[in-house]
Motif scaffolding. Sequence first.
Motif, short mmCIF file in Angstrom:
data_model
loop_
_atom_site.label_atom_id
_atom_site.label_comp_id
_atom_site.label_asym_id
_atom_site.label_seq_id
_atom_site.Cartn_x
_atom_site.Cartn_y
_atom_site.Cartn_z
N MET A 26 1.00 -1.27 -0.11
CA MET A 26 -0.03 0.18 0.33
C MET A 26 0.74 1.38 0.67
SD MET A 26 -3.10 0.13 -0.45
CE MET A 26 -3.60 -0.92 0.48
N GLY A 27 1.83 0.94 0.54
CA GLY A 27 3.05 2.23 0.76
C GLY A 27 3.43 3.03 -0.96
N LYS A 28 3.62 1.61 -1.46
CA LYS A 28 4.26 1.71 -2.53
C LYS A 28 3.14 2.40 -3.69
CE LYS A 28 8.11 -1.93 -2.33
NZ LYS A 28 8.61 -3.29 -3.32
N LEU A 29 2.27 2.04 -4.04
CA LEU A 29 0.73 2.14 -4.94
C LEU A 29 0.90 4.24 -4.46
CD1 LEU A 29 -1.43 -0.62 -4.57
CD2 LEU A 29 0.72 0.21 -6.80
N PHE B 292 -6.46 4.42 -0.66
CA PHE B 292 -5.54 3.60 0.63
C PHE B 292 -5.19 4.11 1.77
CE2 PHE B 292 -3.59 6.16 -3.32
CZ PHE B 292 -3.33 5.10 -4.41
N PRO B 293 -6.06 2.26 1.87
CA PRO B 293 -6.15 2.72 3.44
C PRO B 293 -5.18 1.56 4.06
CG PRO B 293 -7.63 0.57 2.46
CD PRO B 293 -6.63 1.57 1.44
N SER B 294 -5.02 1.78 5.58
CA SER B 294 -4.02 0.95 6.49
C SER B 294 -4.77 -0.82 6.96
CB SER B 294 -4.00 1.74 7.88
OG SER B 294 -5.41 1.60 8.86
N ARG B 295 -4.27 -1.46 7.52
CA ARG B 295 -4.66 -2.76 7.76
C ARG B 295 -6.04 -2.34 8.28
NH1 ARG B 295 0.01 -6.81 9.43
NH2 ARG B 295 1.39 -6.70 7.03
N ASN B 296 -6.52 -1.79 9.33
CA ASN B 296 -7.29 -1.61 9.94
C ASN B 296 -8.35 -0.46 9.11
OD1 ASN B 296 -6.46 1.09 10.36
ND2 ASN B 296 -6.31 0.62 12.66
N GLY B 297 -8.62 -0.08 8.14
CA GLY B 297 -9.39 0.96 7.59
C GLY B 297 -9.53 2.18 7.56
N ASP C 17 1.58 8.87 7.78
CA ASP C 17 2.87 9.01 6.93
C ASP C 17 3.99 8.26 6.87
OD1 ASP C 17 4.17 11.49 5.76
OD2 ASP C 17 5.39 11.56 7.04
N MET C 18 4.32 7.46 7.51
CA MET C 18 4.92 6.40 8.22
C MET C 18 5.58 5.47 6.58
SD MET C 18 7.70 7.31 9.95
CE MET C 18 8.42 5.80 10.19
N ALA C 19 4.16 5.01 6.39
CA ALA C 19 4.27 4.18 5.02
C ALA C 19 5.23 4.49 4.75
CB ALA C 19 2.87 3.90 4.84
N LEU C 20 4.78 5.77 3.91
CA LEU C 20 5.51 6.57 2.32
C LEU C 20 6.67 6.06 2.95
CD1 LEU C 20 2.52 6.65 2.05
CD2 LEU C 20 3.03 9.25 0.86
N THR C 21 7.25 6.93 4.23
CA THR C 21 8.44 7.11 4.25
C THR C 21 9.28 5.60 4.38
OG1 THR C 21 7.76 9.19 5.56
CG2 THR C 21 10.22 8.37 5.90
#
Length: 349
Positions: free
Chosen positions: A235-238, A307-312, A317-321
């Motif tokens: 998800m972070g890459k997308l 682009f949700p996290s696992r809990n919806g 921001d850390m996912a992109l970083t």
Amino acid sequence: MLTDAAARKLEPSSKPRSDGTVQGLQLILSKTKGQGKWNLRFVSPVTGKRRDMGLGSYPEVSIAAARRAAWEARDVIAAGGDPLEAKRAAELERRMQTSMPSFEQAGRQVFEELKPGFKNVKHIQQWIGTLETYVFPKLGRRPISELRASDFADVLRPIWLSKPETASRVRQRCDTIMNWCAAHDYIIASPVQNVDRLLPKQKGKRERVQHHPAVPWREIPAFAERVLRAGKPTMGKLALEFLILTATRSGEVRHMEWSEIDWEAAIWTIPKERMKAGVAHRVPLSLRAMDILVRRRPEQDFSPFVFPSRNGQALSDMALTKALRDANVESDTPGRVATAHGFRSSFRD
């Protein structure tokens, strides 16, 4: 000349008795023997009219005390003033000083009045937080009327050159508070506007802006193939690739919702509430950007976020970083890993 012995023998309610020492000073007798009130009769140099000025009750105010007060009033008259107006001005000043707020009291009142108009919680916390950090500890207890430009300059000096952006915001907030005080007649004008004259010149905005580490634009295609499209499409890459393709900010992408997409026109409309400028923004979507959305579309029932996290919830921001740090993506700033925000600079280049 009037004496205590003579004053005590005066008949109640008889004609006013002149003091005989100070011009215009007289004792007006009450209905009780030995009591009365002091009065100074004079012609005001200001209005040209006759006026009466009370100086207190007798015998509470002695003859000697009444004469001293009368002489002080006569000194004001001799200088061209009106002692009654001077007395009223002094009383008004005393009342103002009694009700005068401290800088912290005024600051918190202004904050409460402005808070409903702030955009987000972060701005609310920063507005009052900078004052609590840099100003209230030094000026918080001081009455508003005592503060001068030099006081604010002393507060700002330690951060004026080392933290110019913060210093400018603190200065602006102090000025807002003092202008509020001027509007409420606590002071005549804000002294903060003169602070710049007491501090060294700051560097220009262009000189002090620190750009986010960015990937040079010529290297982005290789970066996309090597990092974003290699391995498992997380998800972070997308989200990061979509950010690059739309030249938008991290928060705008992470909080993007399905309802904001016009599939037929290939337009993404970001609502004004999420825009830094507070104005809705329409973003044209390229074929690759649309391809990413089409791949994500089957999961739109899971969450309102694209682009949700696992809990919806919205992606952090850390996912992109993390996608950049894990691959140790070099930037145009030596020794620093590229940042998501830096791709806006790459796009501009």
